[in-house]
Write a protein that holds these residues in place. Structure first.
Motif, PDB file in Angstrom:
ATOM      1  N   TYR A  71       1.404  -0.751   0.235  1.00  0.00           N
ATOM      2  CA  TYR A  71       0.190   0.630  -0.153  1.00  0.00           C
ATOM      3  C   TYR A  71       0.966   0.967  -0.072  1.00  0.00           C
ATOM      4  O   TYR A  71       1.884   1.414   0.273  1.00  0.00           O
ATOM      5  N   MET A  72       0.771   2.637  -0.216  1.00  0.00           N
ATOM      6  CA  MET A  72       0.784   3.876  -1.034  1.00  0.00           C
ATOM      7  C   MET A  72      -0.061   4.451  -0.577  1.00  0.00           C
ATOM      8  O   MET A  72      -1.268   4.420  -0.531  1.00  0.00           O
ATOM      9  N   CYS A  73       0.322   5.133  -0.002  1.00  0.00           N
ATOM     10  CA  CYS A  73      -0.374   6.931   0.123  1.00  0.00           C
ATOM     11  C   CYS A  73      -0.036   8.215  -0.406  1.00  0.00           C
ATOM     12  O   CYS A  73       1.300   7.745  -0.804  1.00  0.00           O
ATOM     13  N   PHE A  74      -0.372   9.159  -0.977  1.00  0.00           N
ATOM     14  CA  PHE A  74       0.498  10.459  -1.216  1.00  0.00           C
ATOM     15  C   PHE A  74       0.778  11.649  -0.123  1.00  0.00           C
ATOM     16  O   PHE A  74      -0.667  11.558   0.262  1.00  0.00           O
ATOM     17  N   ARG A  75       1.791  12.390  -0.845  1.00  0.00           N
ATOM     18  CA  ARG A  75       2.442  13.390   0.566  1.00  0.00           C
ATOM     19  C   ARG A  75       2.785  13.954  -0.157  1.00  0.00           C
ATOM     20  O   ARG A  75       3.573  14.347  -1.055  1.00  0.00           O
ATOM     21  N   MET A  76       2.107  15.717   0.140  1.00  0.00           N
ATOM     22  CA  MET A  76       2.660  16.713  -0.281  1.00  0.00           C
ATOM     23  C   MET A  76       3.551  17.528  -0.285  1.00  0.00           C
ATOM     24  O   MET A  76       4.436  17.472   1.199  1.00  0.00           O
ATOM     25  N   TRP A  77       4.266  17.174  -1.440  1.00  0.00           N
ATOM     26  CA  TRP A  77       6.255  17.860  -1.820  1.00  0.00           C
ATOM     27  C   TRP A  77       6.036  19.701  -1.303  1.00  0.00           C
ATOM     28  O   TRP A  77       4.656  19.847  -3.031  1.00  0.00           O
ATOM     29  N   HIS A  78       7.024  20.066  -1.365  1.00  0.00           N
ATOM     30  CA  HIS A  78       6.494  21.333  -1.487  1.00  0.00           C
ATOM     31  C   HIS A  78       8.300  21.596  -1.447  1.00  0.00           C
ATOM     32  O   HIS A  78       9.185  20.787  -0.823  1.00  0.00           O
ATOM     33  N   LYS A  79       9.514  22.878  -2.267  1.00  0.00           N
ATOM     34  CA  LYS A  79      10.493  23.130  -1.778  1.00  0.00           C
ATOM     35  C   LYS A  79      10.932  23.288  -0.372  1.00  0.00           C
ATOM     36  O   LYS A  79      10.321  23.694   0.379  1.00  0.00           O
ATOM     37  N   GLY A  80      11.780  22.532  -0.390  1.00  0.00           N
ATOM     38  CA  GLY A  80      12.724  22.230   1.139  1.00  0.00           C
ATOM     39  C   GLY A  80      12.088  21.663   2.008  1.00  0.00           C
ATOM     40  O   GLY A  80      12.568  21.144   2.336  1.00  0.00           O
ATOM     41  N   CYS A  81      11.033  20.578   1.433  1.00  0.00           N
ATOM     42  CA  CYS A  81      10.468  19.764   2.349  1.00  0.00           C
ATOM     43  C   CYS A  81      11.042  18.369   2.543  1.00  0.00           C
ATOM     44  O   CYS A  81      12.159  18.667   2.031  1.00  0.00           O
ATOM     45  N   LYS A  82      11.194  17.971   4.036  1.00  0.00           N
ATOM     46  CA  LYS A  82      12.117  17.160   4.887  1.00  0.00           C
ATOM     47  C   LYS A  82      11.850  15.618   3.548  1.00  0.00           C
ATOM     48  O   LYS A  82      10.655  15.384   4.107  1.00  0.00           O
ATOM     49  N   MET A  83      13.127  14.582   3.241  1.00  0.00           N
ATOM     50  CA  MET A  83      12.085  13.931   2.796  1.00  0.00           C
ATOM     51  C   MET A  83      13.093  12.729   3.246  1.00  0.00           C
ATOM     52  O   MET A  83      14.151  12.968   4.020  1.00  0.00           O
ATOM     53  N   LYS A  84      12.950  11.259   3.431  1.00  0.00           N
ATOM     54  CA  LYS A  84      13.710  10.365   3.867  1.00  0.00           C
ATOM     55  C   LYS A  84      14.429   9.138   2.671  1.00  0.00           C
ATOM     56  O   LYS A  84      12.492   9.319   1.865  1.00  0.00           O
ATOM     57  N   LYS A  85      15.190   8.263   2.697  1.00  0.00           N
ATOM     58  CA  LYS A  85      14.854   6.954   1.685  1.00  0.00           C
ATOM     59  C   LYS A  85      13.931   6.633   2.400  1.00  0.00           C
ATOM     60  O   LYS A  85      13.758   5.619   3.396  1.00  0.00           O
TER      61      LYS A  85
END
Ligand code: ADP
Ligand code: MG
Length: 178
Positions: A71-85
């Motif tokens: 399963y997956m969901c979607f999360r809103m990305w914006h410039k500078g958004c914190k990400m992880k592998k």
């Protein structure tokens, strides 16, 4: 042919593309794709030789977050958004609004292989089939022409796309090419 055979064939062709070809074809695909990106959009971060759509001119859009093996969901990305592998080593947002499937207006879908009837194969986990079933969004697949096969073997759970954009054309459900 079995799904696995078709995946291998299409992946071998995609893997044979050079970085230069990928960049050039991806750019052409992004140009064709942009006019359709209106409203709340879901994109993806490319993996390996997948079509790279990172250069779209959007300030914010949803990106997939794998929640569970299937399963997956979607999360809103914006410039500078914190990400992880996340799963498969792909970057996922760890902040930002979680989008509901029915909030999406357009979802851009990665493809391993496709056919003229707009059926697709993914990597064989069915993430997008499960997600698309809950969506009313316009479903746009992006791929290189070399990923087209004569016929994708389909099963009842496989979801057909509304449109597939490649570096040379746009294929639509009604058979229109432009
Ligand atoms: P992909 O679309 O990634 O190429 P498949 O279509 O082969 O992968 O699906 C992979 C697995 O996911 C299959 O075993 C299938 O039964 C399961 N699956 C796909 N969609 C659903 C769904 N909507 N509900 C339950 N299982 C699903
Ligand atoms: Mg499928």
């Amino acid at each position: 042919m079995m799904k696995e055979t078709v995946r291998k064939l299409a992946l071998a062709r995609r893997n044979a593309l050079t970085q230069r070809e990928i960049a050039c074809k991806s750019k052409a695909i992004v140009q064709r794709l942009e006019p359709y990106l209106k409203g709340t959009i879901a994109l993806y971060r490319s993996y390996g030789n997948e079509v790279c759509i990172d250069d779209v001119h959007l300030k914010s859009y949803g990106l997939p977050v794998v929640l569970h093996d299937t399963y997956m969901c979607f999360r809103m990305w914006h410039k500078g958004c914190k990400m992880k592998k996340g799963a498969y080593g792909i970057q996922e947002p760890i902040e930002g609004k979680v989008l509901l499937a029915d909030e999406l207006d357009v979802i851009v879908v990665p493809i391993v292989a496709f056919d003229e009837h707009l059926y697709r194969l993914g990597h064989g986990k069915g993430y997008y089939d499960r997600y698309l079933k809950q969506c009313r969004a316009l479903k746009i697949g992006v791929a290189y022409d070399c990923q087209q096969v004569e016929k994708v073997p389909i099963e009842p759970h496989d979801v057909c796309l509304d449109m597939i954009i490649t570096e040379t054309c746009i294929r639509k459900k009604d058979g229109a090419l432009n």
